[in-house]
Write an enzyme that holds these catalytic residues in place. Structure first.
Site, PDB file in Angstrom:
ATOM      1  N   ARG A  22     -53.008 -14.300 -16.442  1.00  0.00           N
ATOM      2  CA  ARG A  22     -53.508 -13.014 -15.909  1.00  0.00           C
ATOM      3  C   ARG A  22     -52.781 -11.841 -16.578  1.00  0.00           C
ATOM      4  O   ARG A  22     -53.326 -11.198 -17.462  1.00  0.00           O
ATOM      5  CB  ARG A  22     -53.356 -12.980 -14.369  1.00  0.00           C
ATOM      6  CG  ARG A  22     -54.138 -11.854 -13.715  1.00  0.00           C
ATOM      7  CD  ARG A  22     -53.470 -10.500 -13.760  1.00  0.00           C
ATOM      8  NE  ARG A  22     -52.182 -10.474 -13.054  1.00  0.00           N
ATOM      9  CZ  ARG A  22     -51.348  -9.454 -13.106  1.00  0.00           C
ATOM     10  NH1 ARG A  22     -51.649  -8.376 -13.820  1.00  0.00           N
ATOM     11  NH2 ARG A  22     -50.199  -9.491 -12.460  1.00  0.00           N
ATOM     12  N   ASP A  23     -51.518 -11.634 -16.217  1.00  0.00           N
ATOM     13  CA  ASP A  23     -50.759 -10.505 -16.780  1.00  0.00           C
ATOM     14  C   ASP A  23     -50.677 -10.650 -18.301  1.00  0.00           C
ATOM     15  O   ASP A  23     -50.692  -9.656 -19.038  1.00  0.00           O
ATOM     16  CB  ASP A  23     -49.347 -10.497 -16.171  1.00  0.00           C
ATOM     17  CG  ASP A  23     -48.709  -9.122 -16.155  1.00  0.00           C
ATOM     18  OD1 ASP A  23     -49.082  -8.294 -16.984  1.00  0.00           O
ATOM     19  OD2 ASP A  23     -47.814  -8.894 -15.323  1.00  0.00           O
ATOM     20  N   HIS A 217     -40.612  -7.515 -16.129  1.00  0.00           N
ATOM     21  CA  HIS A 217     -40.981  -7.457 -17.548  1.00  0.00           C
ATOM     22  C   HIS A 217     -39.704  -7.266 -18.353  1.00  0.00           C
ATOM     23  O   HIS A 217     -38.764  -6.626 -17.897  1.00  0.00           O
ATOM     24  CB  HIS A 217     -41.974  -6.310 -17.798  1.00  0.00           C
ATOM     25  CG  HIS A 217     -43.356  -6.650 -17.340  1.00  0.00           C
ATOM     26  ND1 HIS A 217     -44.374  -6.976 -18.204  1.00  0.00           N
ATOM     27  CD2 HIS A 217     -43.877  -6.769 -16.095  1.00  0.00           C
ATOM     28  CE1 HIS A 217     -45.468  -7.253 -17.511  1.00  0.00           C
ATOM     29  NE2 HIS A 217     -45.200  -7.135 -16.222  1.00  0.00           N
ATOM     30  N   CYS A 248     -49.161  -4.284 -18.561  1.00  0.00           N
ATOM     31  CA  CYS A 248     -50.271  -3.561 -17.936  1.00  0.00           C
ATOM     32  C   CYS A 248     -50.864  -2.576 -18.941  1.00  0.00           C
ATOM     33  O   CYS A 248     -50.167  -1.687 -19.431  1.00  0.00           O
ATOM     34  CB  CYS A 248     -49.779  -2.813 -16.701  1.00  0.00           C
ATOM     35  SG  CYS A 248     -51.064  -1.765 -15.987  1.00  0.00           S
ATOM     36  N   ASN A 257     -43.971  -9.905 -19.897  1.00  0.00           N
ATOM     37  CA  ASN A 257     -43.239 -10.403 -18.730  1.00  0.00           C
ATOM     38  C   ASN A 257     -42.009 -11.170 -19.198  1.00  0.00           C
ATOM     39  O   ASN A 257     -41.924 -11.587 -20.348  1.00  0.00           O
ATOM     40  CB  ASN A 257     -44.116 -11.414 -17.954  1.00  0.00           C
ATOM     41  CG  ASN A 257     -45.316 -10.775 -17.324  1.00  0.00           C
ATOM     42  OD1 ASN A 257     -46.302 -10.497 -17.986  1.00  0.00           O
ATOM     43  ND2 ASN A 257     -45.241 -10.541 -16.023  1.00  0.00           N
TER      44      ASN A 257
END
Ligand code: COA
Ligand code: ZN
Length: 327
Positions: A22-23, A217, A248, A257
């Site tokens: 996802r991220d 992160h 993001c 991350n």
């Protein structure tokens, strides 16, 4: 092994939650084909991650890379005990998450007004009111509710965020959204260890029964230090992304991350039980450059594990003989 990492003869458990699908993928230019995403999630399940944030049910215009979220969630092999989560920003996302049989809805909003508007195009109050509705939809579908609070350790547009502001939003979510888990997100790597310790301890003292996740992160190289500071302050759950990819797209200066294999490598050396098979995790990480079309930050993929040894130089015997001959 440090004695403080062993309780009653058992190693202290740290729960690793994978967010690379996802991220990680949300910020990539390349669209990773759906079947490759499914294979990646399956590899992460087999590696022993406690939770996997499989995708995001956000606007496909905002994040085109994750437009296939439903199909990915429907077609992965679900391993018993692994929680399959998805990011949900609004009611439309909640409906999609229900359709895809998502175990846990990860609701998202920011601790600061600027990042909430930039990322979600709503005020915090508008987000919050929508998320109360989203949580009701989740509960109706027997899904768990976690809330990820972005920019909890600093905002790239507003700077420092008062601890009280962060705790007030946590309180509203625990009390009114009914979240059983909260993730404090360091969206752009502004957190530092003493700050992390203070916020973790404050959260733990106030909500001992709420599942707390820390989401760091590594933007300024403090990721692992922040994880260790959080553990010392009582945390036992961490988001991390395979290869250290991520960020993001609506936060200026965002980078990856903390890297799953780096965190697992360090914590296992220190005597913690992450439940993760590091060799399987590293094998999955090595697939990433082929999928996203560029190198990944992972130091473990670059350097190998601490005891992955190398052969001595080809002329080693001659070097030794010369050295010994010098007496
Ligand atoms: N899933 C799919 N489509 C969605 C959606 C969702 N969860 N939410 C909105 N949409 C669609 C709407 O149907 C509408 O489509 P249309 O233009 O074809 O009619 C369009 O997106 C705009 O909808 P609107 O409600 O006006 O949303 P918005 O433009 O104000 O954007 C968000 C709000 C939250 C949907 C959007 O900003 C978003 O998805 N942000 C996520 C950002 C993100 O993931 N950041 C990184 C992770 S923290
Ligand atoms: Zn993040």
């Amino acid at each position: 092994m440090s004695a403080s990492n062993v309780w009653n003869g058992a190693r202290k458990r740290i729960f690793m939650q994978e967010v690379g699908t996802r991220d990680g993928l949300q910020v990539e230019q390349a669209f990773v084909p759906t079947e490759d995403k499914i294979a990646l999630v399956n590899a992460l399940s087999r590696a022993g991650m406690a939770k996997i944030e499989v995708t995001a049910f956000v606007s496909p215009k905002a994040i085109p890379a994750l437009r296939d979220g439903e199909q990915v969630l429907r077609e992965i092999d679900r391993v018993e005990g692994v929680v399959y989560s998805a990011l949900v920003p609004n009611v439309r996302g909640a409906e999609r998450a229900v359709d895809a049989c998502t175990d846990e809805f990860n609701l998202v909003m920011s601790a600061t007004e600027s990042h909430n508007l930039a990322n979600l195009r709503m005020t915090r109050e508008q987000s919050f009111n929508g998320l109360v509705e989203v949580a009701a939809i989740a509960r109706n579908a027997n899904a768990a509710v976690n809330v990820s609070l972005s920019c909890a350790f600093g905002c790239p547009m507003e700077g420092d965020v008062p601890v009280q502001t962060v705790l007030d939003w946590c309180a509203r979510h625990v009390d009114e959204t009914g979240a059983t888990g909260i993730t404090l997100c360091d969206t752009t790597g502004m957190a530092y260890p003493t700050q992390v310790a203070e916020l973790t301890a404050a959260f733990r003292a106030r909500w001992p029964g709420t599942e707390l996740t820390l989401h760091f992160h590594n933007t300024r190289g403090m990721g692992l230090a922040n994880v260790l500071a959080a553990i010392d302050a009582g945390a036992d759950r961490f988001d991390a992304s395979l290869g250290g990819i991520g960020g993001c797209p609506y936060a200026p200066g965002a980078t990856g991350n903390v890297c799953s294999e780096e965190i697992v490598h360090a914590l296992e050396l220190m005597g913690y039980d992450t439940g993760v098979d590091l060799a399987k995790l590293v094998a999955a990480s090595k697939l990433l450059p082929g999928l996203i079309g560029h190198d990944i930050p992972s130091q473990i993929v670059k350097a190998g594990q601490r005891l992955d040894l190398h052969p001595r130089p080809a002329d080693f015997d001659a070097i030794r003989e010369r050295a010994l001959a010098k007496g």
